[in-house]
Design an enzyme around this catalytic site. Sequence first.
Site, PDB file in Angstrom:
ATOM      1  N   SER A   1       0.827  -1.206   0.000  1.00  0.00           N
ATOM      2  CA  SER A   1       0.000   0.000   0.000  1.00  0.00           C
ATOM      3  C   SER A   1       0.862   1.257   0.000  1.00  0.00           C
ATOM      4  O   SER A   1       1.995   1.255   0.481  1.00  0.00           O
ATOM      5  CB  SER A   1      -0.920   0.023   1.220  1.00  0.00           C
ATOM      6  OG  SER A   1      -1.738  -1.117   1.269  1.00  0.00           O
TER       7      SER A   1
HETATM    8  N1  SAH Z   1      -0.911  -4.793   4.138  1.00  0.00           N
HETATM    9  C1  SAH Z   1      -0.150  -5.040   2.939  1.00  0.00           C
HETATM   10  C2  SAH Z   1      -0.874  -4.644   1.663  1.00  0.00           C
HETATM   11  C3  SAH Z   1      -1.577  -5.800   1.201  1.00  0.00           C
HETATM   12  S1  SAH Z   1      -2.334  -5.865  -0.373  1.00  0.00           S
HETATM   13  C4  SAH Z   1       1.221  -4.413   2.993  1.00  0.00           C
HETATM   14  O1  SAH Z   1       1.542  -3.718   3.963  1.00  0.00           O
HETATM   15  O2  SAH Z   1       2.007  -4.626   2.068  1.00  0.00           O
HETATM   16  C5  SAH Z   1      -3.672  -6.928   0.119  1.00  0.00           C
HETATM   17  C6  SAH Z   1      -3.276  -8.324   0.522  1.00  0.00           C
HETATM   18  O3  SAH Z   1      -4.446  -8.985   0.966  1.00  0.00           O
HETATM   19  C7  SAH Z   1      -2.720  -9.191  -0.630  1.00  0.00           C
HETATM   20  O4  SAH Z   1      -1.487  -9.699  -0.278  1.00  0.00           O
HETATM   21  C8  SAH Z   1      -3.777 -10.277  -0.789  1.00  0.00           C
HETATM   22  O5  SAH Z   1      -3.231 -11.536  -1.173  1.00  0.00           O
HETATM   23  C9  SAH Z   1      -4.357 -10.337   0.610  1.00  0.00           C
HETATM   24  N2  SAH Z   1      -5.698 -10.924   0.707  1.00  0.00           N
HETATM   25  C10 SAH Z   1      -6.756 -10.795  -0.146  1.00  0.00           C
HETATM   26  N3  SAH Z   1      -7.818 -11.487   0.303  1.00  0.00           N
HETATM   27  C11 SAH Z   1      -7.442 -12.078   1.473  1.00  0.00           C
HETATM   28  C12 SAH Z   1      -8.090 -12.948   2.412  1.00  0.00           C
HETATM   29  N4  SAH Z   1      -9.348 -13.357   2.247  1.00  0.00           N
HETATM   30  N5  SAH Z   1      -7.380 -13.355   3.483  1.00  0.00           N
HETATM   31  C13 SAH Z   1      -6.098 -12.973   3.685  1.00  0.00           C
HETATM   32  N6  SAH Z   1      -5.427 -12.155   2.834  1.00  0.00           N
HETATM   33  C14 SAH Z   1      -6.088 -11.715   1.735  1.00  0.00           C
END
Ligand code: SAH
Length: 214
Positions: free
Chosen positions: A65
């Site tokens: 993000s």
């Molecule tokens: N917080 C992260 C940004 C993540 S992007 C950072 O600091 O880099 C969103 C993430 O959510 C992705 O890696 C995606 O694979 C994950 N995601 C999507 N759906 C999900 C679910 N149901 N359970 C766990 N993770 C999930």
Amino acid sequence: MIEDSYLHKGMRRKLVEQVKGRGIKDQRILDAMMNIPRHAFIDSSFLKFAYQDQAFPISSGQTISQPYTVAFQTELLEVEVFHKVLEVGTGSGYQAAVLAELRARVFTIERIRQLYQDAQRIHRELGYQVRFFLGDGYQGLPSYAPFDRILITAAAPAIPEALKSQLVVGGILVAPVGRHDSQIMTKCVRTGENTYEITTHGNFSFVPMKEGLE
Ligand code: SAH
């Protein structure tokens, strides 16, 4: 060993100034961001991008993000020392590091194995004590509930009921709610056993939350 040079620190100081300039007031969050070598969470050939205030691709088609967005969500979450915090969507692990710097007890869940493994390795090298889980964040972590705070970092079509039920009364959940390109940042306070207070905080754009493991 993760190198953290004067060059990195200089770039980071500028980034933190930018994030502050955009309206983030909580000094603890700005200090946390100043402490974390964000470049460790991004492929080393893209060093320059680690310190721009932009989202950036990581592996498996996901993104780290934008720093401002991380700070904004964290500010809405009102994290206090020793809070038990669940993050849904580990991704790069950067947001989890911010929560760890605030001295919360952090639990983070990711559905993609590669990201789950990479983030753990980086955290181990940096010395954070975050607990990592491979699983479907829609279910939360019932055996570790309740949580003081829950942070969803992927776009949820609605706030999952299972997660609301894993908040303590008085607890706060923050999530980008909506589909496709744009979501509304939503803060949900559990005001009683069956009551929640919802406020909205502007538009953001996240990768989608998906069901089940990859
Ligand atoms: N917080 C992260 C940004 C993540 S992007 C950072 O600091 O880099 C969103 C993430 O959510 C992705 O890696 C995606 O694979 C994950 N995601 C999507 N759906 C999900 C679910 N149901 N359970 C766990 N993770 C999930």
